[in-house]
Design an enzyme around this catalytic site. Sequence first.
Site, PDB file in Angstrom:
ATOM      1  N   LYS A 188       0.838  -1.196   0.000  1.00  0.00           N
ATOM      2  CA  LYS A 188       0.000   0.000   0.000  1.00  0.00           C
ATOM      3  C   LYS A 188       0.883   1.260   0.000  1.00  0.00           C
ATOM      4  O   LYS A 188       2.102   1.164   0.210  1.00  0.00           O
ATOM      5  CB  LYS A 188      -0.926  -0.061   1.227  1.00  0.00           C
ATOM      6  CG  LYS A 188      -1.901  -1.267   1.173  1.00  0.00           C
ATOM      7  CD  LYS A 188      -2.778  -1.332   2.414  1.00  0.00           C
ATOM      8  CE  LYS A 188      -3.762  -2.489   2.355  1.00  0.00           C
ATOM      9  NZ  LYS A 188      -4.635  -2.560   3.574  1.00  0.00           N
ATOM     10  N   TYR A 236     -12.275  -2.904  -3.189  1.00  0.00           N
ATOM     11  CA  TYR A 236     -12.783  -2.989  -1.817  1.00  0.00           C
ATOM     12  C   TYR A 236     -14.308  -2.912  -1.757  1.00  0.00           C
ATOM     13  O   TYR A 236     -14.869  -2.507  -0.741  1.00  0.00           O
ATOM     14  CB  TYR A 236     -12.172  -1.869  -0.960  1.00  0.00           C
ATOM     15  CG  TYR A 236     -10.746  -2.145  -0.510  1.00  0.00           C
ATOM     16  CD1 TYR A 236     -10.429  -3.275   0.252  1.00  0.00           C
ATOM     17  CD2 TYR A 236      -9.713  -1.266  -0.831  1.00  0.00           C
ATOM     18  CE1 TYR A 236      -9.130  -3.528   0.673  1.00  0.00           C
ATOM     19  CE2 TYR A 236      -8.400  -1.518  -0.403  1.00  0.00           C
ATOM     20  CZ  TYR A 236      -8.116  -2.644   0.347  1.00  0.00           C
ATOM     21  OH  TYR A 236      -6.837  -2.891   0.774  1.00  0.00           O
ATOM     22  N   PHE A 257     -15.413   3.395   7.563  1.00  0.00           N
ATOM     23  CA  PHE A 257     -14.050   3.800   7.187  1.00  0.00           C
ATOM     24  C   PHE A 257     -13.793   3.744   5.684  1.00  0.00           C
ATOM     25  O   PHE A 257     -12.689   4.053   5.228  1.00  0.00           O
ATOM     26  CB  PHE A 257     -13.007   2.933   7.924  1.00  0.00           C
ATOM     27  CG  PHE A 257     -13.134   1.456   7.649  1.00  0.00           C
ATOM     28  CD1 PHE A 257     -12.602   0.889   6.493  1.00  0.00           C
ATOM     29  CD2 PHE A 257     -13.790   0.620   8.560  1.00  0.00           C
ATOM     30  CE1 PHE A 257     -12.721  -0.466   6.237  1.00  0.00           C
ATOM     31  CE2 PHE A 257     -13.914  -0.752   8.294  1.00  0.00           C
ATOM     32  CZ  PHE A 257     -13.381  -1.288   7.142  1.00  0.00           C
ATOM     33  N   ARG A 314      -1.495 -14.690   3.620  1.00  0.00           N
ATOM     34  CA  ARG A 314      -2.213 -14.025   4.717  1.00  0.00           C
ATOM     35  C   ARG A 314      -1.472 -14.217   6.047  1.00  0.00           C
ATOM     36  O   ARG A 314      -1.453 -13.332   6.888  1.00  0.00           O
ATOM     37  CB  ARG A 314      -3.635 -14.596   4.850  1.00  0.00           C
ATOM     38  CG  ARG A 314      -4.514 -14.357   3.618  1.00  0.00           C
ATOM     39  CD  ARG A 314      -5.237 -13.050   3.629  1.00  0.00           C
ATOM     40  NE  ARG A 314      -6.234 -12.935   4.670  1.00  0.00           N
ATOM     41  CZ  ARG A 314      -7.029 -11.870   4.796  1.00  0.00           C
ATOM     42  NH1 ARG A 314      -6.942 -10.852   3.951  1.00  0.00           N
ATOM     43  NH2 ARG A 314      -7.912 -11.815   5.772  1.00  0.00           N
ATOM     44  N   THR A 327      -5.212  -7.989  10.460  1.00  0.00           N
ATOM     45  CA  THR A 327      -5.567  -6.670   9.918  1.00  0.00           C
ATOM     46  C   THR A 327      -5.081  -5.535  10.813  1.00  0.00           C
ATOM     47  O   THR A 327      -4.540  -4.542  10.332  1.00  0.00           O
ATOM     48  CB  THR A 327      -7.101  -6.589   9.741  1.00  0.00           C
ATOM     49  OG1 THR A 327      -7.525  -7.696   8.925  1.00  0.00           O
ATOM     50  CG2 THR A 327      -7.509  -5.289   9.071  1.00  0.00           C
ATOM     51  N   ARG A 360       2.885  -7.116   9.018  1.00  0.00           N
ATOM     52  CA  ARG A 360       2.202  -6.085   9.806  1.00  0.00           C
ATOM     53  C   ARG A 360       2.681  -6.082  11.254  1.00  0.00           C
ATOM     54  O   ARG A 360       2.805  -5.024  11.878  1.00  0.00           O
ATOM     55  CB  ARG A 360       0.688  -6.299   9.737  1.00  0.00           C
ATOM     56  CG  ARG A 360       0.091  -5.952   8.370  1.00  0.00           C
ATOM     57  CD  ARG A 360      -1.340  -6.444   8.270  1.00  0.00           C
ATOM     58  NE  ARG A 360      -2.015  -6.017   7.038  1.00  0.00           N
ATOM     59  CZ  ARG A 360      -3.159  -6.534   6.622  1.00  0.00           C
ATOM     60  NH1 ARG A 360      -3.765  -7.482   7.322  1.00  0.00           N
ATOM     61  NH2 ARG A 360      -3.719  -6.111   5.506  1.00  0.00           N
ATOM     62  N   ASN A 415      -1.691  -0.257   7.352  1.00  0.00           N
ATOM     63  CA  ASN A 415      -1.165  -1.609   7.595  1.00  0.00           C
ATOM     64  C   ASN A 415      -0.346  -2.188   6.431  1.00  0.00           C
ATOM     65  O   ASN A 415      -0.197  -3.398   6.289  1.00  0.00           O
ATOM     66  CB  ASN A 415      -2.279  -2.558   8.065  1.00  0.00           C
ATOM     67  CG  ASN A 415      -3.393  -2.720   7.052  1.00  0.00           C
ATOM     68  OD1 ASN A 415      -3.319  -2.186   5.957  1.00  0.00           O
ATOM     69  ND2 ASN A 415      -4.414  -3.469   7.417  1.00  0.00           N
ATOM     70  N   HIS A 438      -1.637  -5.627   1.391  1.00  0.00           N
ATOM     71  CA  HIS A 438      -2.895  -6.341   1.154  1.00  0.00           C
ATOM     72  C   HIS A 438      -2.601  -7.751   0.660  1.00  0.00           C
ATOM     73  O   HIS A 438      -1.637  -7.958  -0.079  1.00  0.00           O
ATOM     74  CB  HIS A 438      -3.723  -5.618   0.080  1.00  0.00           C
ATOM     75  CG  HIS A 438      -4.841  -6.472  -0.478  1.00  0.00           C
ATOM     76  ND1 HIS A 438      -6.053  -6.595   0.152  1.00  0.00           N
ATOM     77  CD2 HIS A 438      -4.894  -7.284  -1.569  1.00  0.00           C
ATOM     78  CE1 HIS A 438      -6.814  -7.434  -0.549  1.00  0.00           C
ATOM     79  NE2 HIS A 438      -6.130  -7.866  -1.594  1.00  0.00           N
ATOM     80  N   GLU A 468      -8.977 -10.410  -8.115  1.00  0.00           N
ATOM     81  CA  GLU A 468      -8.152  -9.215  -7.919  1.00  0.00           C
ATOM     82  C   GLU A 468      -7.004  -9.137  -8.931  1.00  0.00           C
ATOM     83  O   GLU A 468      -6.672  -8.052  -9.410  1.00  0.00           O
ATOM     84  CB  GLU A 468      -7.636  -9.193  -6.469  1.00  0.00           C
ATOM     85  CG  GLU A 468      -8.789  -8.970  -5.481  1.00  0.00           C
ATOM     86  CD  GLU A 468      -8.417  -9.212  -4.018  1.00  0.00           C
ATOM     87  OE1 GLU A 468      -7.224  -9.446  -3.725  1.00  0.00           O
ATOM     88  OE2 GLU A 468      -9.327  -9.161  -3.172  1.00  0.00           O
TER      89      GLU A 468
HETATM   90  P1  GDP Z   1      -7.476  -7.311   5.444  1.00  0.00           P
HETATM   91  O1  GDP Z   1      -8.051  -8.384   4.552  1.00  0.00           O
HETATM   92  O2  GDP Z   1      -6.659  -7.859   6.576  1.00  0.00           O
HETATM   93  O3  GDP Z   1      -6.695  -6.267   4.658  1.00  0.00           O
HETATM   94  O4  GDP Z   1      -8.693  -6.555   6.148  1.00  0.00           O
HETATM   95  P2  GDP Z   1     -10.177  -6.193   5.609  1.00  0.00           P
HETATM   96  O5  GDP Z   1     -10.453  -6.875   4.318  1.00  0.00           O
HETATM   97  O6  GDP Z   1     -11.119  -6.401   6.736  1.00  0.00           O
HETATM   98  O7  GDP Z   1     -10.070  -4.617   5.357  1.00  0.00           O
HETATM   99  C1  GDP Z   1      -9.400  -4.120   4.234  1.00  0.00           C
HETATM  100  C2  GDP Z   1      -8.571  -2.926   4.640  1.00  0.00           C
HETATM  101  O8  GDP Z   1      -9.416  -1.886   5.098  1.00  0.00           O
HETATM  102  C3  GDP Z   1      -7.610  -3.193   5.816  1.00  0.00           C
HETATM  103  O9  GDP Z   1      -6.409  -3.821   5.440  1.00  0.00           O
HETATM  104  C4  GDP Z   1      -7.380  -1.778   6.301  1.00  0.00           C
HETATM  105  O10 GDP Z   1      -6.443  -1.067   5.472  1.00  0.00           O
HETATM  106  C5  GDP Z   1      -8.761  -1.147   6.110  1.00  0.00           C
HETATM  107  N1  GDP Z   1      -9.551  -1.244   7.347  1.00  0.00           N
HETATM  108  C6  GDP Z   1     -10.214  -2.316   7.838  1.00  0.00           C
HETATM  109  N2  GDP Z   1     -10.825  -2.024   9.010  1.00  0.00           N
HETATM  110  C7  GDP Z   1     -10.555  -0.728   9.243  1.00  0.00           C
HETATM  111  C8  GDP Z   1     -10.890   0.177  10.298  1.00  0.00           C
HETATM  112  O11 GDP Z   1     -11.583  -0.168  11.262  1.00  0.00           O
HETATM  113  N3  GDP Z   1     -10.405   1.462  10.200  1.00  0.00           N
HETATM  114  C9  GDP Z   1      -9.633   1.876   9.138  1.00  0.00           C
HETATM  115  N4  GDP Z   1      -9.192   3.164   9.103  1.00  0.00           N
HETATM  116  N5  GDP Z   1      -9.298   1.049   8.132  1.00  0.00           N
HETATM  117  C10 GDP Z   1      -9.750  -0.228   8.177  1.00  0.00           C
HETATM  118 MG    MG Z   2      -9.552  -8.290   3.071  1.00  0.00          MG
END
Ligand code: GDP
Ligand code: MG
Length: 160
Positions: free
Chosen positions: A20, A60, A68, A96, A102, A113, A123, A126, A137
Amino acid sequence: FLPHLVASLEQVEETYVMIKPDGVQRGLVGEIISRFERKGFRLTGLKLFQCPTELAEEHYKDLQSKPFFPKLIKYITSGPVVCMAWEGVGVVASARKLIGSTNPLQAEPGTIRGDLAVQTGRNVVHGSDSPENGQREIALWFKEGELCQWTPAQAPWLWE
Ligand code: GDP
Ligand code: MG
């Protein structure tokens, strides 16, 4: 492909990994790519890319209703990202694991991370969450001619 790899072809998955904008700005590109490279997966796509808003929203789209979401789109489009396609048996779940939880404060030390980030909203990386999303993707982020099938010189030393 080498003939001895054909037997396990049907288990081969692909995953989309993206460094990212914070990872690029912080100079972590080499560090992050190294972790996947050393693990022993096969890199099939790699580029530095400024992501348009529409692509970030499509990528996304499952998170569209989250509070968010606008911040997330702003973050992902705030500077160049590094797009990668990785291939291998079990690569989706393994990537992963290498990436970690996350929320970086909950991510285990030793994960990307866990070692390199402190906030969910920054973080650094992805990784696709299923083989289906891996394919979706990669098709979203790469054009056809940008992917490359090749046999690493170390193949017989990586894969039995
Ligand atoms: P990942 O698969 O571990 O990347 O997590 P998710 O698919 O749940 O969310 C995608 C991305 O959205 C995360 O990697 C974060 O960059 C962002 N994100 C998720 N939850 C939050 C949150 O509660 N706050 C903020 N600011 N960003 C979030
Ligand atoms: Mg995800």
